[in-house]
Design a protein around this motif. Structure first.
Motif, PDB file in Angstrom:
ATOM      1  N   GLN A 177      15.958  43.448  75.743  1.00  0.00           N
ATOM      2  CA  GLN A 177      15.546  42.077  76.042  1.00  0.00           C
ATOM      3  C   GLN A 177      16.255  41.074  75.132  1.00  0.00           C
ATOM      4  O   GLN A 177      16.698  40.010  75.587  1.00  0.00           O
ATOM      5  CB  GLN A 177      14.034  41.935  75.885  1.00  0.00           C
ATOM      6  CG  GLN A 177      13.226  42.682  76.921  1.00  0.00           C
ATOM      7  CD  GLN A 177      11.739  42.432  76.752  1.00  0.00           C
ATOM      8  OE1 GLN A 177      11.235  41.389  77.165  1.00  0.00           O
ATOM      9  NE2 GLN A 177      11.055  43.368  76.129  1.00  0.00           N
ATOM     10  N   ILE A 178      16.386  41.426  73.873  1.00  0.00           N
ATOM     11  CA  ILE A 178      17.069  40.536  72.925  1.00  0.00           C
ATOM     12  C   ILE A 178      18.555  40.414  73.280  1.00  0.00           C
ATOM     13  O   ILE A 178      19.130  39.321  73.239  1.00  0.00           O
ATOM     14  CB  ILE A 178      16.882  41.042  71.474  1.00  0.00           C
ATOM     15  CG1 ILE A 178      15.409  40.911  71.064  1.00  0.00           C
ATOM     16  CG2 ILE A 178      17.772  40.266  70.503  1.00  0.00           C
ATOM     17  CD1 ILE A 178      15.077  41.573  69.738  1.00  0.00           C
ATOM     18  N   GLN A 179      19.185  41.524  73.653  1.00  0.00           N
ATOM     19  CA  GLN A 179      20.600  41.480  74.009  1.00  0.00           C
ATOM     20  C   GLN A 179      20.847  40.594  75.223  1.00  0.00           C
ATOM     21  O   GLN A 179      21.795  39.799  75.252  1.00  0.00           O
ATOM     22  CB  GLN A 179      21.111  42.904  74.270  1.00  0.00           C
ATOM     23  CG  GLN A 179      21.261  43.728  72.993  1.00  0.00           C
ATOM     24  CD  GLN A 179      21.537  45.193  73.260  1.00  0.00           C
ATOM     25  OE1 GLN A 179      21.251  45.704  74.341  1.00  0.00           O
ATOM     26  NE2 GLN A 179      22.082  45.887  72.262  1.00  0.00           N
ATOM     27  N   ILE A 180      19.993  40.716  76.230  1.00  0.00           N
ATOM     28  CA  ILE A 180      20.135  39.899  77.441  1.00  0.00           C
ATOM     29  C   ILE A 180      19.944  38.425  77.113  1.00  0.00           C
ATOM     30  O   ILE A 180      20.715  37.559  77.556  1.00  0.00           O
ATOM     31  CB  ILE A 180      19.144  40.365  78.521  1.00  0.00           C
ATOM     32  CG1 ILE A 180      19.563  41.744  79.058  1.00  0.00           C
ATOM     33  CG2 ILE A 180      19.058  39.353  79.663  1.00  0.00           C
ATOM     34  CD1 ILE A 180      18.516  42.415  79.918  1.00  0.00           C
ATOM     35  N   ASN A 181      18.940  38.120  76.294  1.00  0.00           N
ATOM     36  CA  ASN A 181      18.673  36.727  75.937  1.00  0.00           C
ATOM     37  C   ASN A 181      19.712  36.164  74.981  1.00  0.00           C
ATOM     38  O   ASN A 181      19.997  34.965  75.010  1.00  0.00           O
ATOM     39  CB  ASN A 181      17.264  36.601  75.341  1.00  0.00           C
ATOM     40  CG  ASN A 181      16.181  36.578  76.406  1.00  0.00           C
ATOM     41  OD1 ASN A 181      15.829  35.529  76.931  1.00  0.00           O
ATOM     42  ND2 ASN A 181      15.652  37.747  76.731  1.00  0.00           N
ATOM     43  N   ALA A 182      20.300  37.025  74.150  1.00  0.00           N
ATOM     44  CA  ALA A 182      21.360  36.570  73.242  1.00  0.00           C
ATOM     45  C   ALA A 182      22.590  36.145  74.036  1.00  0.00           C
ATOM     46  O   ALA A 182      23.234  35.131  73.723  1.00  0.00           O
ATOM     47  CB  ALA A 182      21.717  37.672  72.252  1.00  0.00           C
ATOM     48  N   GLU A 183      22.926  36.909  75.077  1.00  0.00           N
ATOM     49  CA  GLU A 183      24.068  36.528  75.917  1.00  0.00           C
ATOM     50  C   GLU A 183      23.808  35.181  76.597  1.00  0.00           C
ATOM     51  O   GLU A 183      24.699  34.321  76.656  1.00  0.00           O
ATOM     52  CB  GLU A 183      24.329  37.607  76.973  1.00  0.00           C
ATOM     53  CG  GLU A 183      25.538  37.294  77.848  1.00  0.00           C
ATOM     54  CD  GLU A 183      25.712  38.252  79.019  1.00  0.00           C
ATOM     55  OE1 GLU A 183      26.731  38.124  79.718  1.00  0.00           O
ATOM     56  OE2 GLU A 183      24.825  39.106  79.244  1.00  0.00           O
ATOM     57  N   VAL A 207      18.832  37.447  65.346  1.00  0.00           N
ATOM     58  CA  VAL A 207      17.473  37.380  65.901  1.00  0.00           C
ATOM     59  C   VAL A 207      16.604  38.501  65.317  1.00  0.00           C
ATOM     60  O   VAL A 207      15.448  38.272  64.931  1.00  0.00           O
ATOM     61  CB  VAL A 207      17.515  37.468  67.441  1.00  0.00           C
ATOM     62  CG1 VAL A 207      16.115  37.667  68.013  1.00  0.00           C
ATOM     63  CG2 VAL A 207      18.149  36.223  68.028  1.00  0.00           C
ATOM     64  N   LEU A 208      17.145  39.705  65.215  1.00  0.00           N
ATOM     65  CA  LEU A 208      16.388  40.839  64.671  1.00  0.00           C
ATOM     66  C   LEU A 208      15.988  40.593  63.217  1.00  0.00           C
ATOM     67  O   LEU A 208      14.821  40.822  62.837  1.00  0.00           O
ATOM     68  CB  LEU A 208      17.229  42.121  64.759  1.00  0.00           C
ATOM     69  CG  LEU A 208      17.396  42.758  66.139  1.00  0.00           C
ATOM     70  CD1 LEU A 208      18.413  43.885  66.080  1.00  0.00           C
ATOM     71  CD2 LEU A 208      16.059  43.290  66.661  1.00  0.00           C
ATOM     72  N   SER A 209      16.934  40.136  62.418  1.00  0.00           N
ATOM     73  CA  SER A 209      16.633  39.934  60.990  1.00  0.00           C
ATOM     74  C   SER A 209      15.645  38.784  60.787  1.00  0.00           C
ATOM     75  O   SER A 209      14.741  38.870  59.942  1.00  0.00           O
ATOM     76  CB  SER A 209      17.914  39.679  60.201  1.00  0.00           C
ATOM     77  OG  SER A 209      18.573  38.523  60.671  1.00  0.00           O
ATOM     78  N   THR A 210      15.800  37.719  61.591  1.00  0.00           N
ATOM     79  CA  THR A 210      14.876  36.581  61.481  1.00  0.00           C
ATOM     80  C   THR A 210      13.462  36.989  61.903  1.00  0.00           C
ATOM     81  O   THR A 210      12.466  36.610  61.260  1.00  0.00           O
ATOM     82  CB  THR A 210      15.364  35.410  62.364  1.00  0.00           C
ATOM     83  OG1 THR A 210      16.684  35.040  61.967  1.00  0.00           O
ATOM     84  CG2 THR A 210      14.443  34.206  62.235  1.00  0.00           C
ATOM     85  N   PHE A 211      13.360  37.775  62.968  1.00  0.00           N
ATOM     86  CA  PHE A 211      12.051  38.224  63.442  1.00  0.00           C
ATOM     87  C   PHE A 211      11.383  39.126  62.404  1.00  0.00           C
ATOM     88  O   PHE A 211      10.161  39.016  62.166  1.00  0.00           O
ATOM     89  CB  PHE A 211      12.210  38.974  64.771  1.00  0.00           C
ATOM     90  CG  PHE A 211      10.908  39.344  65.421  1.00  0.00           C
ATOM     91  CD1 PHE A 211      10.164  38.398  66.114  1.00  0.00           C
ATOM     92  CD2 PHE A 211      10.402  40.641  65.329  1.00  0.00           C
ATOM     93  CE1 PHE A 211       8.959  38.737  66.713  1.00  0.00           C
ATOM     94  CE2 PHE A 211       9.198  40.986  65.917  1.00  0.00           C
ATOM     95  CZ  PHE A 211       8.480  40.025  66.613  1.00  0.00           C
ATOM     96  N   SER A 241       7.818  38.190  60.837  1.00  0.00           N
ATOM     97  CA  SER A 241       6.678  38.972  61.343  1.00  0.00           C
ATOM     98  C   SER A 241       6.471  40.289  60.594  1.00  0.00           C
ATOM     99  O   SER A 241       5.421  40.923  60.725  1.00  0.00           O
ATOM    100  CB  SER A 241       6.868  39.278  62.831  1.00  0.00           C
ATOM    101  OG  SER A 241       7.934  40.200  63.008  1.00  0.00           O
ATOM    102  N   GLY A 242       7.527  40.717  59.862  1.00  0.00           N
ATOM    103  CA  GLY A 242       7.455  42.011  59.178  1.00  0.00           C
ATOM    104  C   GLY A 242       7.663  43.196  60.101  1.00  0.00           C
ATOM    105  O   GLY A 242       7.434  44.348  59.715  1.00  0.00           O
ATOM    106  N   ILE A 243       8.104  42.939  61.343  1.00  0.00           N
ATOM    107  CA  ILE A 243       8.290  44.012  62.328  1.00  0.00           C
ATOM    108  C   ILE A 243       9.785  44.219  62.589  1.00  0.00           C
ATOM    109  O   ILE A 243      10.521  43.273  62.872  1.00  0.00           O
ATOM    110  CB  ILE A 243       7.577  43.670  63.654  1.00  0.00           C
ATOM    111  CG1 ILE A 243       6.072  43.489  63.423  1.00  0.00           C
ATOM    112  CG2 ILE A 243       7.808  44.768  64.696  1.00  0.00           C
ATOM    113  CD1 ILE A 243       5.310  42.963  64.629  1.00  0.00           C
ATOM    114  N   ASP A 244      10.221  45.463  62.484  1.00  0.00           N
ATOM    115  CA  ASP A 244      11.612  45.823  62.766  1.00  0.00           C
ATOM    116  C   ASP A 244      11.720  46.291  64.219  1.00  0.00           C
ATOM    117  O   ASP A 244      11.153  47.312  64.593  1.00  0.00           O
ATOM    118  CB  ASP A 244      12.057  46.939  61.811  1.00  0.00           C
ATOM    119  CG  ASP A 244      13.486  47.404  62.068  1.00  0.00           C
ATOM    120  OD1 ASP A 244      14.197  46.734  62.853  1.00  0.00           O
ATOM    121  OD2 ASP A 244      13.887  48.424  61.482  1.00  0.00           O
TER     122      ASP A 244
END
Length: 495
Positions: free
Chosen positions: A231-237, A210-214, A218-221
């Motif tokens: 938030q990403i970790q919770i949604n990934a689970e 998700v991080l690499s795709t975003f 978007s060009g945002i790390d």
């Protein structure tokens, strides 16, 4: 009342044997059977445990602790305010909350508990769990290996001899146990697995994707943005769980960050096949660990006629496909909720210890080889891996120098499933006042004893003088009663 507790990496449960002598899960204050293994330090006096603590993970991640089970038996410390807390102290807070639920649900005091641990937990990790129980104020009657608990919950029905493989993959650990069952007797043959492989590792693969795709779109790390990352970790689970029942799901997080144009939203679609491919090396590691365990036992896949699945991550289609591919002829059992099966088995064992349940007999084995280091740095085994316990083994040693006044005993544990000759130091202690003489003359008897919890005690005795020293191996250090009394966590209020 004696209860059974599954002290898990992601979630924990407590269970008991009811009036019908059937195991039953205790319902917590939110009406749920699962209590997240999460602790939030509200202030220096009060902590929250469970769902309320997990809700603080996004905005107050610096005071919220999760997955502490992965650090049990290590020198890792959690720094909150001016205090450092050990993994055993954090686990004790979770245990205290579970015991609160049990007291309220059952309306009576809890006298003792059976607590489950991964079969592949080493001695330091087991001792850390026992210490957590002591800090929580509960007497742990037995540490029960999680795969054995799962097999107990299923209670093989036929009188025939069954050849059982238990695969228990939870949030943080993967346990493998081969056992034989006949007429109420469970005899463990071999254990294997990893204490550093579980559902969290599969979550992490999704997080990185998700991080690499975003960043590409978007060009945002976001990797350094703590709130966004939580938030990403919770949604990934959640996505991992959804992909066990659907072929495609979305991860949608509005307003995850800002750029010069205004708010930026995260919206990605994940397919089950894509997720399985992202985790291919993890599935290959699982397959390799299973084959290593079968090899240790000297059996082939065809030897197994029942496969028991336990742990929430066992729901993953990729995991079940792997099992079907390896054990196509075997009966695969997953009809009991895999999140609950270990706690139910712990409750059955508690019932046996309380005299409520009969005709169940367990014979478990050691997961690692235990021994000492000689003067040349070589490992000298005393108790091989897969030895049934309780067990006691002794060996004679001697001095290497003339007029030697003491010997140092360095206790080691060898990991059969890790890198070749991977060894863990369990501790050192001295035996002073031995008979002085020429090198090789004194006789030092070193005895290793493993109790029914799989915990190691070591004794050294100079046969000539009767001088003796013994030690119970604990979490990296030798903990005294005074040290336990001074633990900061005992003064905290669990809300």
């Amino acid at each position: 009342m004696i209860v059974g507790i599954d002290l898990g990496t992601t979630n924990s449960l407590v269970a008991f044997v009811n009036r019908e002598n059937k195991p039953e899960i205790v319902i917590n204050e939110r009406g749920s059977r699962l209590t997240p293994s999460v602790v939030y330090f509200k202030n220096d006096q009060d902590v929250l445990v469970g769902e309320l603590a997990r809700s603080q993970m996004i905005l107050k991640s610096d005071r919220t602790i999760s997955s502490i089970k992965r650090c049990m038996g290590s020198d890792y410390r959690v720094h909150i305010s001016e205090y450092d807390y050990t993994p055993a102290e954090i686990s004790a807070l979770i245990l205290r909350k579970l015991l609160q639920y049990a007291r309220e649900y059952l309306g009576q005091e809890i006298e003792a508990a059976v607590v489950t641990v991964p079969a592949y937990f080493n001695d330091n990790q087991r001792q850390s769990t026992l210490l957590a129980g002591e800090l929580a104020g509960i007497r742990i009657l037995k540490l029960l290996n999680e795969p054995t608990a799962a097999a107990l919950a299923y209670g093989m029905q036929s009188g025939d001899q069954e050849k059982v493989l238990v695969l228990d993959i939870g949030g943080g650990t993967f346990d493998i146990t081969l056992m034989e069952y006949q007429e109420g007797i469970y005899r463990v043959m071999c254990t294997g697995g990893s204490t550093a492989l579980g559902g969290l590792d599969f979550d992490e693969r999704l997080v990185q994707h998700v991080l690499s795709t975003f960043e590409e779109t978007s060009g945002i790390d976001l990797s350094q943005d703590r709130v966004a990352l939580q938030q990403i970790q919770i949604n990934a689970e959640k996505a991992k769980i959804d992909l066990s029942t659907v072929n495609e799901c979305s991860i949608l997080i509005p307003y995850i960050t800002m750029n010069s144009q205004g708010p930026v939203h995260l919206n990605q679609t994940i397919q089950r096949e894509q997720f399985t491919n992202l985790c291919d090396d993890l599935f290959q590691e699982i397959k390799s660990l299973i084959r290593q365990t079968l090899g240790k036992a000297g059996v082939e896949e065809q030897w197994v006629n029942i496969v028991v699945l336990a742990g929430g991550a066992s729901r993953m289609p990729g995991f079940r496909e792997l099992v079907a591919e390896m054990f196509g002829e075997a009966e695969v059992r997953h009809d009991i909720n895999p999140d609950e099966v270990v706690a139910l088995g712990a409750a059955i064992t508690a019932g046996v210890l309380a005299g409520k349940i009969n005709n169940v007999e367990l014979h478990d084995v050691t997961s690692h080889t235990l021994g000492v280091e000689d003067d040349e740095g070589e490992f000298i085994p005393l108790i091989p891996a897969d030895t049934p316990y309780p067990v006691e083994q002794s060996r004679l040693f001697t001095t290497v120098r003339d007029d030697q006044e003491e010997v140092m005993i360095h206790i080691l544990q060898r990991d059969e499933m890790g890198e070749e000759d991977a060894r863990i130091s369990l501790g050192k202690f001295h035996l002073a006042g031995i008979q002085q003489g020429k090198a090789g003359e004194p006789n030092i008897d070193v005895t290793f004893t493993i109790d029914r919890n799989g915990v190691l005690n070591v004794t050294a005795l100079d046969i000539e003088t009767g001088t003796q020293n013994q030690v119970e191996i604990t979490e990296m250090v030798y903990t005294t009663d005074n040290q336990i009394e001074n633990q900061k966590s005992k003064s905290l209020n669990v809300l």
